[in-house]
Design an enzyme around this catalytic site. Structure first.
Site, PDB file in Angstrom:
ATOM      1  N   CYS A  87       0.842  -1.208   0.000  1.00 29.08           N
ATOM      2  CA  CYS A  87       0.000   0.000   0.000  1.00 29.08           C
ATOM      3  C   CYS A  87       0.877   1.259   0.000  1.00 29.08           C
ATOM      4  O   CYS A  87       1.534   1.537  -0.981  1.00 29.08           O
ATOM      5  CB  CYS A  87      -0.962  -0.051   1.187  1.00 29.08           C
ATOM      6  SG  CYS A  87      -2.280   1.174   1.087  1.00 29.08           S
ATOM      7  N   HIS A 196      -3.424  -5.797   1.238  1.00 28.68           N
ATOM      8  CA  HIS A 196      -2.694  -5.969   2.500  1.00 28.68           C
ATOM      9  C   HIS A 196      -2.588  -7.420   2.948  1.00 28.68           C
ATOM     10  O   HIS A 196      -3.429  -7.893   3.717  1.00 28.68           O
ATOM     11  CB  HIS A 196      -3.398  -5.168   3.602  1.00 28.68           C
ATOM     12  CG  HIS A 196      -3.259  -3.700   3.442  1.00 28.68           C
ATOM     13  ND1 HIS A 196      -2.325  -2.958   4.140  1.00 28.68           N
ATOM     14  CD2 HIS A 196      -3.923  -2.823   2.654  1.00 28.68           C
ATOM     15  CE1 HIS A 196      -2.428  -1.682   3.774  1.00 28.68           C
ATOM     16  NE2 HIS A 196      -3.389  -1.576   2.884  1.00 28.68           N
ATOM     17  N   GLU A 198      -0.671  -8.599   5.166  1.00 31.49           N
ATOM     18  CA  GLU A 198      -0.420  -8.699   6.622  1.00 31.49           C
ATOM     19  C   GLU A 198      -1.710  -8.731   7.427  1.00 31.49           C
ATOM     20  O   GLU A 198      -1.699  -9.086   8.601  1.00 31.49           O
ATOM     21  CB  GLU A 198       0.490  -7.548   7.082  1.00 31.49           C
ATOM     22  CG  GLU A 198      -0.182  -6.197   7.318  1.00 31.49           C
ATOM     23  CD  GLU A 198      -0.518  -5.435   6.045  1.00 31.49           C
ATOM     24  OE1 GLU A 198      -0.462  -6.040   4.953  1.00 31.49           O
ATOM     25  OE2 GLU A 198      -0.867  -4.245   6.143  1.00 31.49           O
TER      26      GLU A 198
END
Lengths: 226, 90
Positions: A87, A196, A198
């Site tokens: 991002c 994302h 994560e």
């Protein structure tokens, strides 16, 4: 011995803790790096995480790109240090010209936050080897400036060299050219993407799947087997 | 003290949704006859000392490496004359 993976915190970073957690869950050791650090504490790889570094002022990533920590990072990335930009981290990597092209505001002018379907196009980079080429994954997408643009020559080159690492499936969420969600550099050590991973490493949260975890297990295997 | 103005615009081939949103609002506000709007950025730099060739070259470098991202944007650098600055301050 396990791998040590640095996570840089800039003023305005949001996902540094989640990224450190994902690294830990994958079995590696996260190392906190600060934007003012002048060295990378001998880490084996670095993640530039999501957020709004410097409030996205000027352009997303434009000010973070000139932080002290970026000087050794750019130099070592060019020499092969694995770097993942997620991002805002992807935006910083394009601003630093470690990845080609640029990121602009979503074409519909709205912030977007949703689970996103992606296709893994390149499973040979340092950060994607635990995927299969062509595999479909679901991970969260949340951004304002997610529109990937590059000139025709660069796009053709990326496509011809298999350097589009991830592509959006279904409705294009932001107007990115060629539905590009993520790309890699020529050597495959620097990867950037808007969604994302994560946030998708535990079944309890995120998309309810762990489709993001292979990013972190890929790099761990590469570093430990090196 | 002199003022140097750096104007930054998206390259013509890059889609500008902000400019389009402004353009689409115009008929509603009673402004007809404007077929396209593109939105850019203007930086006003107050320069200490003379704006000579060396100073302008440095500002050009600054614009090229930082104020604009030349992958997607074009920029122009111009010196604003003292009279214009005084006029603007009125």
């Amino acid at each position: 011995m396990t791998a040590r993976i640095g996570v840089v915190t800039f003023p305005g970073s949001l996902d540094d803790r989640d990224t450190q957690r994902a690294i830990r869950i994958a079995g590696a050791e996260p190392v906190a790096l600060w934007h003012k650090d002048k060295d990378l504490k001998q880490v084996d790889a670095v993640v530039l995480c999501g957020g709004f570094s410097y409030g996205d002022y000027l352009r997303a990533g434009a000010i973070a790109r000139f932080s002290p920590v970026m000087e050794p990072l750019i130099e070592q990335a060019k020499a092969g240090l694995p770097v993942l930009g997620i991002c805002n981290g992807f935006q910083i990597l394009t601003e630093a010209h470690l990845l080609p092209g640029a990121m602009l505001g979503n074409d519909h002018l709205h912030f977007i936050c949703r689970d996103q379907r992606l296709r893994v196009e390149n499973a040979e980079t340092s950060w994607t080897s635990d995927y299969r080429a062509g595999q479909e994954i679901h991970i969260p997408l949340k951004n304002m400036d997610g529109r990937y643009v590059a000139d025709g020559y660069t796009l053709d080159k990326l496509e011809a060299e298999g350097r589009v690492a991830f592509r959006y499936l279904g409705l294009n969420p932001n107007g990115s050219l060629n539905d590009i969600a993520g790309i890699t550099n020529e050597a495959g050590n620097v990867v950037g993407l808007m969604p994302h991973p994560e946030h998708a490493v535990e079944p309890l949260i995120g998309t309810g799947r762990t489709d993001g975890l292979p990013f972190f297990t890929s790099i761990l295997k590469k570093l430990v087997n090196a | 003290m002199a003022r140097v103005v750096v104007d930054v615009m998206l390259k013509p081939e890059i889609l500008d949704p902000q400019g389009q949103a402004v353009q689409r609002a115009l008929p509603r506000l009673g402004f007809d006859g404007i077929s396209d709007v593109r939105q850019g950025k203007r930086f006003e730099l107050e320069v200490d000392g003379p704006v000579d060739e060396a100073a302008l070259a440095r500002i050009h470098d600054l614009a090229e490496s930082f104020l604009a991202n030349t992958v997607i944007e074009d920029f122009t650098v111009k010196v604003e004359e003292a009279a214009e600055v005084a006029e603007a301050a009125k």
